[in-house]
Scaffold this motif. Sequence first.
Motif, PDB file in Angstrom:
ATOM      1  N   THR A  39       0.991  -0.807   0.364  1.00  0.00           N
ATOM      2  CA  THR A  39      -0.235  -0.064  -0.064  1.00  0.00           C
ATOM      3  C   THR A  39       1.151   1.406   0.148  1.00  0.00           C
ATOM      4  OG1 THR A  39      -1.943   1.159   1.025  1.00  0.00           O
ATOM      5  CG2 THR A  39      -0.276   0.475   2.720  1.00  0.00           C
ATOM      6  N   ARG A  40       0.165   2.307  -0.119  1.00  0.00           N
ATOM      7  CA  ARG A  40       1.413   3.671   0.059  1.00  0.00           C
ATOM      8  C   ARG A  40       0.437   5.074   0.845  1.00  0.00           C
ATOM      9  NH1 ARG A  40       0.173   6.457  -6.216  1.00  0.00           N
ATOM     10  NH2 ARG A  40      -2.356   6.120  -6.112  1.00  0.00           N
ATOM     11  N   GLU A  41       1.073   5.764   0.941  1.00  0.00           N
ATOM     12  CA  GLU A  41       0.739   7.498   1.475  1.00  0.00           C
ATOM     13  C   GLU A  41       1.685   8.116   0.947  1.00  0.00           C
ATOM     14  OE1 GLU A  41       0.515   7.521   5.932  1.00  0.00           O
ATOM     15  OE2 GLU A  41      -0.817   6.366   5.934  1.00  0.00           O
ATOM     16  N   PRO A  42       0.865   9.283   0.882  1.00  0.00           N
ATOM     17  CA  PRO A  42      -1.365   9.178   0.936  1.00  0.00           C
ATOM     18  C   PRO A  42      -1.385   8.426   0.223  1.00  0.00           C
ATOM     19  CG  PRO A  42      -0.199  11.813  -0.433  1.00  0.00           C
ATOM     20  CD  PRO A  42       1.165  10.800  -0.150  1.00  0.00           C
ATOM     21  N   GLY A  43      -2.923   7.636   0.900  1.00  0.00           N
ATOM     22  CA  GLY A  43      -3.876   6.613   0.043  1.00  0.00           C
ATOM     23  C   GLY A  43      -3.509   5.154   1.118  1.00  0.00           C
ATOM     24  N   GLY A  44      -3.760   4.419  -0.443  1.00  0.00           N
ATOM     25  CA  GLY A  44      -4.713   3.353   0.183  1.00  0.00           C
ATOM     26  C   GLY A  44      -5.481   2.412   1.153  1.00  0.00           C
ATOM     27  N   SER A  45      -6.556   3.589   0.905  1.00  0.00           N
ATOM     28  CA  SER A  45      -8.197   3.414   1.212  1.00  0.00           C
ATOM     29  C   SER A  45      -8.360   4.739   0.521  1.00  0.00           C
ATOM     30  CB  SER A  45      -8.545   3.636   2.782  1.00  0.00           C
ATOM     31  OG  SER A  45      -8.547   5.191   3.179  1.00  0.00           O
ATOM     32  N   PRO A  46      -9.901   4.089   0.151  1.00  0.00           N
ATOM     33  CA  PRO A  46     -10.994   4.835  -1.211  1.00  0.00           C
ATOM     34  C   PRO A  46     -10.876   6.235  -0.685  1.00  0.00           C
ATOM     35  CG  PRO A  46     -12.202   3.080  -0.582  1.00  0.00           C
ATOM     36  CD  PRO A  46     -10.270   2.752   0.091  1.00  0.00           C
ATOM     37  N   THR A  47     -10.932   6.932   0.600  1.00  0.00           N
ATOM     38  CA  THR A  47     -10.754   7.994   1.296  1.00  0.00           C
ATOM     39  C   THR A  47     -10.055   8.606   0.735  1.00  0.00           C
ATOM     40  OG1 THR A  47     -12.759   6.940   2.670  1.00  0.00           O
ATOM     41  CG2 THR A  47     -11.773   9.735   3.433  1.00  0.00           C
ATOM     42  N   ALA A  48      -9.053   8.256   1.728  1.00  0.00           N
ATOM     43  CA  ALA A  48      -7.234   8.566   1.464  1.00  0.00           C
ATOM     44  C   ALA A  48      -6.600   8.823  -0.465  1.00  0.00           C
ATOM     45  CB  ALA A  48      -6.480   7.330   2.335  1.00  0.00           C
ATOM     46  N   GLU A  49      -7.165   7.972  -0.936  1.00  0.00           N
ATOM     47  CA  GLU A  49      -6.787   8.244  -2.134  1.00  0.00           C
ATOM     48  C   GLU A  49      -7.577   9.580  -2.401  1.00  0.00           C
ATOM     49  OE1 GLU A  49      -4.412   6.916  -4.349  1.00  0.00           O
ATOM     50  OE2 GLU A  49      -4.331   5.521  -2.757  1.00  0.00           O
ATOM     51  N   TYR A  50      -8.948   9.896  -2.196  1.00  0.00           N
ATOM     52  CA  TYR A  50      -8.909  11.055  -2.760  1.00  0.00           C
ATOM     53  C   TYR A  50      -8.201  12.093  -2.276  1.00  0.00           C
ATOM     54  CZ  TYR A  50     -13.203  14.235  -3.022  1.00  0.00           C
ATOM     55  OH  TYR A  50     -13.477  15.533  -3.265  1.00  0.00           O
ATOM     56  N   LEU A  51      -8.160  12.309  -0.736  1.00  0.00           N
ATOM     57  CA  LEU A  51      -7.393  12.992   0.511  1.00  0.00           C
ATOM     58  C   LEU A  51      -5.871  13.047  -0.798  1.00  0.00           C
ATOM     59  CD1 LEU A  51      -8.517  12.044   3.668  1.00  0.00           C
ATOM     60  CD2 LEU A  51      -9.217  14.430   2.356  1.00  0.00           C
ATOM     61  N   ARG A  52      -5.529  12.207  -1.416  1.00  0.00           N
ATOM     62  CA  ARG A  52      -4.790  12.005  -1.931  1.00  0.00           C
ATOM     63  C   ARG A  52      -4.668  13.049  -3.238  1.00  0.00           C
ATOM     64  NH1 ARG A  52       0.421   8.762  -3.273  1.00  0.00           N
ATOM     65  NH2 ARG A  52       1.136   9.305  -5.178  1.00  0.00           N
ATOM     66  N   ASP A  53      -5.042  12.887  -3.929  1.00  0.00           N
ATOM     67  CA  ASP A  53      -5.744  14.269  -5.139  1.00  0.00           C
ATOM     68  C   ASP A  53      -5.780  15.085  -4.781  1.00  0.00           C
ATOM     69  OD1 ASP A  53      -5.134  12.101  -7.087  1.00  0.00           O
ATOM     70  OD2 ASP A  53      -7.796  11.605  -6.983  1.00  0.00           O
ATOM     71  N   ILE A  77      -5.877   8.056   9.231  1.00  0.00           N
ATOM     72  CA  ILE A  77      -6.081   7.588  10.195  1.00  0.00           C
ATOM     73  C   ILE A  77      -7.315   7.072   9.329  1.00  0.00           C
ATOM     74  CG2 ILE A  77      -8.702   8.049  11.110  1.00  0.00           C
ATOM     75  CD1 ILE A  77      -7.345  10.557  12.091  1.00  0.00           C
ATOM     76  N   ASP A  78      -7.999   7.310   7.992  1.00  0.00           N
ATOM     77  CA  ASP A  78      -8.417   6.001   7.697  1.00  0.00           C
ATOM     78  C   ASP A  78      -8.057   5.214   6.761  1.00  0.00           C
ATOM     79  OD1 ASP A  78     -11.136   6.201   6.501  1.00  0.00           O
ATOM     80  OD2 ASP A  78     -10.391   5.671   4.593  1.00  0.00           O
ATOM     81  N   HIS A  79      -6.685   5.319   6.150  1.00  0.00           N
ATOM     82  CA  HIS A  79      -6.103   3.722   6.109  1.00  0.00           C
ATOM     83  C   HIS A  79      -5.162   3.271   6.699  1.00  0.00           C
ATOM     84  CE1 HIS A  79      -2.227   3.267   3.996  1.00  0.00           C
ATOM     85  NE2 HIS A  79      -2.179   2.353   3.577  1.00  0.00           N
ATOM     86  N   LEU A  80      -5.373   3.388   8.172  1.00  0.00           N
ATOM     87  CA  LEU A  80      -4.609   3.029   9.587  1.00  0.00           C
ATOM     88  C   LEU A  80      -6.160   1.509   9.601  1.00  0.00           C
ATOM     89  CD1 LEU A  80      -2.683   4.397  12.017  1.00  0.00           C
ATOM     90  CD2 LEU A  80      -1.976   2.660  10.691  1.00  0.00           C
ATOM     91  N   ARG A  81      -6.996   2.085   8.913  1.00  0.00           N
ATOM     92  CA  ARG A  81      -8.981   1.601   9.852  1.00  0.00           C
ATOM     93  C   ARG A  81      -9.011   0.426   8.084  1.00  0.00           C
ATOM     94  NH1 ARG A  81     -12.242   6.025  11.519  1.00  0.00           N
ATOM     95  NH2 ARG A  81     -12.722   6.087   9.648  1.00  0.00           N
ATOM     96  N   GLU A  82      -9.029   1.374   7.699  1.00  0.00           N
ATOM     97  CA  GLU A  82      -9.696   0.491   6.590  1.00  0.00           C
ATOM     98  C   GLU A  82      -8.173  -1.245   6.268  1.00  0.00           C
ATOM     99  OE1 GLU A  82     -12.818   0.333   5.886  1.00  0.00           O
ATOM    100  OE2 GLU A  82     -12.930   1.981   7.474  1.00  0.00           O
ATOM    101  N   THR A  83      -7.042  -0.375   5.970  1.00  0.00           N
ATOM    102  CA  THR A  83      -6.564  -1.540   5.207  1.00  0.00           C
ATOM    103  C   THR A  83      -4.273  -2.052   6.223  1.00  0.00           C
ATOM    104  OG1 THR A  83      -6.915   0.449   3.468  1.00  0.00           O
ATOM    105  CG2 THR A  83      -5.039  -1.379   3.303  1.00  0.00           C
TER     106      THR A  83
END
Length: 214
Positions: A39-53, A77-83
């Motif tokens: 996985t990657r940051e920022p990103g790694g979950s749908p919400t976090a990928e949206y924030l990445r953009d 926070i979202d990435h940790l919880r979701e992925t």
Amino acid sequence: MANLRKFITFEGGEGTGKSTQSELLAGRLRAYGYEVVTTREPGGSPTAEYLRDIILSGKAKQFGAFAETTLFSAARIDHLRETIEPALKRDSWVICDRFLDSTRAYQGALGNLDPRVLKALERVVIGDMMPGLTFVLDLPPEEGLRRAQTRARGAAPDRFESEEIDYHKALRKAFLDIASKEPDRIAVIDGEATADRIADQVWSEVTRRFGIDA
Ligand code: TMP
């Protein structure tokens, strides 16, 4: 196997080969029969990928390092919880391209974010979910930016790639400083070697630290 959290992060400046090494390490672990989530940051979950953009578009830059950090934090926070946490719970390995040390380097050292704020955010966002092992891939920024540009194939540089060369030199130093403070967690690897050679070094650290019979 040693009782380290099976959560490995790759860190470093632009174009240092983090994603390549994440995939190579994942391949080696899978060859041993392990489940691995990359996985990657920022990103790694749908919400976090949206924030990445939003973050990488540069729209938040005008609001300063604190605002940008809150976006990275919300994404984390979202990435940790979701992925990340669900994968670790089912005993998978997690390999993440960038994590908290990028916040320390980019927003902390380079963005001059108040260290007390940074620390408080780490406590709230990450808690005890620290990686078991972190690799800092170290490379002269001129070479890293050149590689990043080649990879982008003509696309415009993002919010951070477009900073001046002095910024990237300071970034390199920031990552080395961070690594020197936590030698038990962070291994520095020379990013100028070939991808195969770096992968061998990464593998030997992983097998040694996690007690895998290689
Ligand atoms: P990358 O996926 O190409 O590495 O792009 C992510 C960019 O975001 C990179 O320039 C580093 C930056 N970044 C931060 O500034 N802070 C962070 O906490 C993270 C995870 C990334």
